[in-house]
Design a protein around this motif. Structure first.
Motif, PDB file in Angstrom:
ATOM      1  N   GLN A 141      89.694  25.215   5.648  1.00 43.26           N
ATOM      2  CA  GLN A 141      90.258  25.914   4.492  1.00 43.26           C
ATOM      3  C   GLN A 141      91.721  25.545   4.279  1.00 43.26           C
ATOM      4  N   ILE A 142      91.992  24.246   4.200  1.00 45.54           N
ATOM      5  CA  ILE A 142      93.357  23.740   3.997  1.00 45.54           C
ATOM      6  C   ILE A 142      93.510  23.351   2.534  1.00 45.54           C
ATOM      7  N   ALA A 143      94.401  24.058   1.809  1.00 44.27           N
ATOM      8  CA  ALA A 143      94.532  23.849   0.368  1.00 44.27           C
ATOM      9  C   ALA A 143      95.927  23.444  -0.078  1.00 44.27           C
ATOM     10  N   THR A 144      96.926  23.628   0.775  1.00 45.01           N
ATOM     11  CA  THR A 144      98.311  23.355   0.381  1.00 45.01           C
ATOM     12  C   THR A 144      99.045  22.595   1.482  1.00 45.01           C
ATOM     13  N   ARG A 145     100.216  22.070   1.141  1.00 44.64           N
ATOM     14  CA  ARG A 145     101.050  21.421   2.162  1.00 44.64           C
ATOM     15  C   ARG A 145     101.413  22.411   3.262  1.00 44.64           C
ATOM     16  N   ARG A 146     101.649  23.650   2.889  1.00 43.58           N
ATOM     17  CA  ARG A 146     101.967  24.661   3.896  1.00 43.58           C
ATOM     18  C   ARG A 146     100.815  24.824   4.878  1.00 43.58           C
ATOM     19  N   ASP A 147      99.579  24.840   4.353  1.00 45.77           N
ATOM     20  CA  ASP A 147      98.406  24.909   5.228  1.00 45.77           C
ATOM     21  C   ASP A 147      98.352  23.701   6.162  1.00 45.77           C
ATOM     22  N   VAL A 148      98.636  22.511   5.611  1.00 48.67           N
ATOM     23  CA  VAL A 148      98.648  21.284   6.426  1.00 48.67           C
ATOM     24  C   VAL A 148      99.675  21.421   7.533  1.00 48.67           C
ATOM     25  N   ASN A 149     100.885  21.863   7.176  1.00 46.95           N
ATOM     26  CA  ASN A 149     101.953  21.992   8.171  1.00 46.95           C
ATOM     27  C   ASN A 149     101.608  23.010   9.253  1.00 46.95           C
ATOM     28  N   GLU A 150     101.032  24.143   8.849  1.00 52.43           N
ATOM     29  CA  GLU A 150     100.645  25.157   9.835  1.00 52.43           C
ATOM     30  C   GLU A 150      99.563  24.623  10.767  1.00 52.43           C
ATOM     31  N   PHE A 151      98.594  23.914  10.206  1.00 53.91           N
ATOM     32  CA  PHE A 151      97.524  23.322  11.018  1.00 53.91           C
ATOM     33  C   PHE A 151      98.103  22.308  11.997  1.00 53.91           C
TER      34      PHE A 151
ATOM     35  N   TYR B  64      83.991  13.744   9.235  1.00 52.79           N
ATOM     36  CA  TYR B  64      83.719  14.038   7.832  1.00 52.79           C
ATOM     37  C   TYR B  64      84.540  15.240   7.407  1.00 52.79           C
ATOM     38  N   HIS B  65      84.907  15.253   6.128  1.00 56.38           N
ATOM     39  CA  HIS B  65      85.513  16.440   5.534  1.00 56.38           C
ATOM     40  C   HIS B  65      84.729  16.795   4.284  1.00 56.38           C
ATOM     41  N   THR B  66      84.414  18.065   4.125  1.00 57.80           N
ATOM     42  CA  THR B  66      83.911  18.545   2.845  1.00 57.80           C
ATOM     43  C   THR B  66      85.140  18.974   2.062  1.00 57.80           C
ATOM     44  N   VAL B  67      85.297  18.391   0.873  1.00 59.02           N
ATOM     45  CA  VAL B  67      86.470  18.663   0.044  1.00 59.02           C
ATOM     46  C   VAL B  67      86.000  19.310  -1.254  1.00 59.02           C
ATOM     47  N   GLU B  68      86.710  20.333  -1.662  1.00 63.86           N
ATOM     48  CA  GLU B  68      86.417  21.055  -2.892  1.00 63.86           C
ATOM     49  C   GLU B  68      87.534  20.797  -3.886  1.00 63.86           C
ATOM     50  N   ALA B  69      87.171  20.672  -5.169  1.00 59.47           N
ATOM     51  CA  ALA B  69      88.167  20.457  -6.223  1.00 59.47           C
ATOM     52  C   ALA B  69      87.647  21.032  -7.535  1.00 59.47           C
TER      53      ALA B  69
ATOM     54  N   LEU C 124      95.378  14.665   5.424  1.00 58.52           N
ATOM     55  CA  LEU C 124      95.231  16.002   4.856  1.00 58.52           C
ATOM     56  C   LEU C 124      96.153  16.206   3.657  1.00 58.52           C
ATOM     57  N   THR C 125      97.378  15.709   3.759  1.00 56.04           N
ATOM     58  CA  THR C 125      98.331  15.825   2.652  1.00 56.04           C
ATOM     59  C   THR C 125      97.846  15.050   1.438  1.00 56.04           C
ATOM     60  N   CYS C 126      97.272  13.888   1.667  1.00 57.88           N
ATOM     61  CA  CYS C 126      96.703  13.087   0.579  1.00 57.88           C
ATOM     62  C   CYS C 126      95.663  13.899  -0.190  1.00 57.88           C
ATOM     63  N   ILE C 127      94.842  14.614   0.517  1.00 60.34           N
ATOM     64  CA  ILE C 127      93.787  15.400  -0.127  1.00 60.34           C
ATOM     65  C   ILE C 127      94.366  16.570  -0.915  1.00 60.34           C
ATOM     66  N   VAL C 128      95.231  17.373  -0.289  1.00 55.60           N
ATOM     67  CA  VAL C 128      95.743  18.563  -0.975  1.00 55.60           C
ATOM     68  C   VAL C 128      96.714  18.207  -2.096  1.00 55.60           C
ATOM     69  N   ASP C 129      97.498  17.148  -1.928  1.00 53.70           N
ATOM     70  CA  ASP C 129      98.441  16.747  -2.984  1.00 53.70           C
ATOM     71  C   ASP C 129      97.726  16.252  -4.234  1.00 53.70           C
TER      72      ASP C 129
ATOM     73  N   LEU D  86      92.200   7.927  -0.466  1.00 57.62           N
ATOM     74  CA  LEU D  86      91.768   7.776   0.923  1.00 57.62           C
ATOM     75  C   LEU D  86      91.363   6.331   1.219  1.00 57.62           C
ATOM     76  N   LYS D  87      90.721   5.708   0.252  1.00 54.68           N
ATOM     77  CA  LYS D  87      90.315   4.300   0.417  1.00 54.68           C
ATOM     78  C   LYS D  87      91.539   3.392   0.493  1.00 54.68           C
ATOM     79  N   GLN D  88      92.506   3.619  -0.400  1.00 53.86           N
ATOM     80  CA  GLN D  88      93.727   2.798  -0.401  1.00 53.86           C
ATOM     81  C   GLN D  88      94.492   2.922   0.912  1.00 53.86           C
ATOM     82  N   LYS D  89      94.466   4.096   1.506  1.00 56.04           N
ATOM     83  CA  LYS D  89      95.180   4.317   2.763  1.00 56.04           C
ATOM     84  C   LYS D  89      94.398   3.802   3.972  1.00 56.04           C
ATOM     85  N   GLY D  90      93.154   3.393   3.741  1.00 57.48           N
ATOM     86  CA  GLY D  90      92.343   2.854   4.827  1.00 57.48           C
ATOM     87  C   GLY D  90      91.639   3.899   5.664  1.00 57.48           C
ATOM     88  N   TYR D  91      91.578   5.144   5.180  1.00 54.06           N
ATOM     89  CA  TYR D  91      90.942   6.219   5.932  1.00 54.06           C
ATOM     90  C   TYR D  91      89.445   6.335   5.647  1.00 54.06           C
ATOM     91  N   LEU D  92      89.027   5.931   4.470  1.00 46.11           N
ATOM     92  CA  LEU D  92      87.643   6.090   4.061  1.00 46.11           C
ATOM     93  C   LEU D  92      86.751   5.075   4.764  1.00 46.11           C
TER      94      LEU D  92
END
Length: 169
Positions: free
Chosen positions: A113-123, A144-149, A85-90, A162-168
């Motif tokens: 609806q996770i958009a920030t590190r704070r959201d990640v931490n709260e989740f 699956y995750h739907t990601v918006e940018a 999650l941090t990888c995505i929001v960062d 995500l691919k480099q980290k082996g998650y994809l």
């Protein structure tokens, strides 16, 4: 206050809030029980209002036409959830949801609806303190995750990370 007026007030409060609002908070502001709010939300959603339920409360969701979305198929352990999650929001993404394909129940989707590190931490704090388990436990970590940018380029960067980290998948 009549039901229709109360439901219009709920929509107004949700539209005016940058953060999700809990049923308890809405109930307190409107002077009704939380159960009345739950029923009102169900009625509003039934007539196609853009109200979503997140792990932090209710939100009014108006699709942003200037945003780009991509669905990522990922797999990881519970221990890697924060990192994913941090990888995505960062990298500039917002995790809109999590989806699992269950053999018996079919598609199960939860709005995040996770958009920030704070959201990640709260989740992650909620995952750690609740007795419930993350949805990916139902599918051996596959989900699956739907990601918006703001751009396709940002989504490309997220995909690469995500691919480099082996998650994809």
């Amino acid at each position: 206050m009549e039901g229709n007026e109360r439901r219009q007030n709920i929509i107004g409060m949700l539209k005016g809030s940058a953060e999700p609002m809990s049923g308890t908070a809405l109930a307190a502001r409107l002077g009704v029980s939380r159960q009345v709010i739950v029923q009102d939300i169900a009625l509003l959603r039934a007539v196609d209002k853009n109200i979503i339920s997140t792990n932090k409360g209710y939100m009014y969701f108006a699709p942003d036409m200037g945003k780009f979305k991509r669905t990522f198929s990922v797999c990881h352990t519970d221990g890697d959830m924060r990192d994913e999650l941090t990888c995505i929001v960062d990298n500039g993404g917002k995790v809109l949801d999590v989806v699992v394909e269950h053999g018996v129940y079919g598609t199960i989707t939860a709005d995040l609806q996770i958009a920030t590190r704070r959201d990640v931490n709260e989740f992650m704090d909620r995952i750690g303190t609740e007795t419930s388990k993350p949805l990916n436990i139902l599918t051996d970590g596959r989900h699956y995750h739907t990601v918006e940018a703001d751009s396709e380029r940002t989504l490309d960067i997220i995909e690469k990370e995500l691919k480099q980290k082996g998650y994809l998948i």
